[in-house]
Design a protein around this motif. Sequence first.
Motif, PDB file in Angstrom:
ATOM      1  N   TYR B 122       0.857  -1.196   0.000  1.00  0.00           N
ATOM      2  CA  TYR B 122       0.000   0.000   0.000  1.00  0.00           C
ATOM      3  C   TYR B 122       0.885   1.234   0.000  1.00  0.00           C
ATOM      4  O   TYR B 122       1.842   1.324   0.776  1.00  0.00           O
ATOM      5  CB  TYR B 122      -0.910  -0.016   1.232  1.00  0.00           C
ATOM      6  N   ASP B 123       0.563   2.163  -0.889  1.00  0.00           N
ATOM      7  CA  ASP B 123       1.264   3.441  -0.932  1.00  0.00           C
ATOM      8  C   ASP B 123       0.244   4.536  -0.652  1.00  0.00           C
ATOM      9  O   ASP B 123      -0.658   4.776  -1.464  1.00  0.00           O
ATOM     10  CB  ASP B 123       1.941   3.630  -2.294  1.00  0.00           C
ATOM     11  N   SER B 124       0.394   5.206   0.491  1.00  0.00           N
ATOM     12  CA  SER B 124      -0.629   6.176   0.916  1.00  0.00           C
ATOM     13  C   SER B 124      -0.594   7.438   0.064  1.00  0.00           C
ATOM     14  O   SER B 124      -1.611   8.110  -0.100  1.00  0.00           O
ATOM     15  CB  SER B 124      -0.438   6.532   2.398  1.00  0.00           C
ATOM     16  N   LYS B 125       0.567   7.759  -0.497  1.00  0.00           N
ATOM     17  CA  LYS B 125       0.646   8.969  -1.330  1.00  0.00           C
ATOM     18  C   LYS B 125      -0.028   8.730  -2.679  1.00  0.00           C
ATOM     19  O   LYS B 125      -0.803   9.555  -3.153  1.00  0.00           O
ATOM     20  CB  LYS B 125       2.105   9.381  -1.515  1.00  0.00           C
ATOM     21  N   GLU B 126       0.280   7.595  -3.247  1.00  0.00           N
ATOM     22  CA  GLU B 126      -0.344   7.255  -4.537  1.00  0.00           C
ATOM     23  C   GLU B 126      -1.795   6.827  -4.367  1.00  0.00           C
ATOM     24  O   GLU B 126      -2.531   6.759  -5.349  1.00  0.00           O
ATOM     25  CB  GLU B 126       0.425   6.106  -5.209  1.00  0.00           C
ATOM     26  N   GLN B 127      -2.154   6.452  -3.128  1.00  0.00           N
ATOM     27  CA  GLN B 127      -3.452   5.830  -2.880  1.00  0.00           C
ATOM     28  C   GLN B 127      -3.684   4.637  -3.822  1.00  0.00           C
ATOM     29  O   GLN B 127      -4.697   4.550  -4.525  1.00  0.00           O
ATOM     30  CB  GLN B 127      -4.592   6.849  -2.947  1.00  0.00           C
TER      31      GLN B 127
END
Lengths: 267, 267
Positions: B122-127
């Motif tokens: 999971y990448d929170s910046k890229e969502q």
Amino acid sequence: MFSIVAQANEWRAIDPSNAVLLTLPHGKVVIELAPQFSPNHVKQFTELARSGHYNNAKFYRVIDGFVAQGGPKDGSAVDKAVPLLAFEGEFSTDKNFEFTQVQTNDMFVEQTGFKDGFALGYDSKEQKAWMLHCPGVIAMARQTGADTATSHFYITIGQATRYLDRLMTVFGRVVYGMDNVQTIKRTAVIDGDIAVEENDYTSIISMQLMSDVPVKERINIEVAKTDTDDYRKKLHDRRIRENAFFFKKPPPVLDICQTPVQSRIVK
Amino acid sequence: MFSIVAQANEWRAIDPSNAVLLTLPHGKVVIELAPQFSPNHVKQFTELARSGHYNNAKFYRVIDGFVAQGGPKDGSAVDKAVPLLAFEGEFSTDKNFEFTQVQTNDMFVEQTGFKDGFALGYDSKEQKAWMLHCPGVIAMARQTGADTATSHFYITIGQATRYLDRLMTVFGRVVYGMDNVQTIKRTAVIDGDIAVEENDYTSIISMQLMSDVPVKERINIEVAKTDTDDYRKKLHDRRIRENAFFFKKPPPVLDICQTPVQSRIVK
């Protein structure tokens, strides 16, 4: 497409006095020993193998994705006769320690890299290095105490059990026949499944030092050298993934346990 | 000693219309599908399985430590009839995306964690989130282009091939019989070894949706819930390693691909 293949002049022959031939009912396995990192474990394992200690022993604890563990019957005379080994799961280095560095941001250690084809962790501040629990390594089992290993060993058969690094003594790695290791009968089943009978456990037909095997029956292995410019370039290429198959590029990092060191058979 | 065992009230039954029974000559395998993450791949795979597409197909590319890949004969009528699939190797999330976080300093991604028992990045910046290439996942093979998968699939059988994350569409995972997957005949050998005959490749006897299997022949699997306090505590305990066997404590990190999600059989 994903393999690293060494060139003809980039191979190292394994000394047959430093390799073990494990014969299973379904196939053969060759293990290269690492006396440069775990000298006393290799010495004891080698002497035990030559004495026939492992012949007819069973793989009695085989857990898919984890380990295949074997040894003589617990508490038997032959089992109790084996002396305890002092822990050798890490070793001291000097400031000039050299290896082929693979990664500096591994989750478990400051640096990973290869030396003589073996995957190592290295901490430059502590000046310590150790063999990593990548798939296909051989290590001694033990009781709770650090210095309680004897002759029971395991081969790792799943995702690297890196949490065991520096806690168990790794002393070699499978260089041939890992498919045969993977075919060792699992002894553990999930709840609700049919238990495995002890009679069905996989036996060790023999565990021989390769130099004791008649020349015609030996499996002579060469492994890719990991300290050459050629190998470093292959690491670089694997990290960069220029092939068009990678339609976007993965993070330019390498899990050392997913970085192959090739073997080949020579006649 | 190293396993995470869920309590009786911490299990989730797998819907038989969301599981596949792969019957091999030497044993059975159950795969849980993940339509919540890869809906079109699951739909096509399910329809193909129900049509008998995979019955008698072979595992024709089996590389130890990497993948067991199977499918119909390349270029055959049945092979060419399958439509192309658009890439589903990652999906968009919203800001409220929830999963059971495992690690924040994984080498390949900002965060790892579990959702519905599946290992995700999971990448929170890229969502964005995506299923990880841990051992025992099933994914579609493809040609060079992102959107070129059809019906050929692979199951990962070695150290996690994390460099394939977000590049291939994972759409399920083995929840039973990984030992039988590991026993699939390797088709690749090292230089100098005896080549494997095509006749010896492992065949797929059948690939059935579990809900199409007669009730008496089904293997009904429950998997540990990964979104409970109980499971979070088990993750914590595994990270901390309080057991005396750990005579010194390993780094308090977890490789998500070495973090088990238990299965059990229910009658």
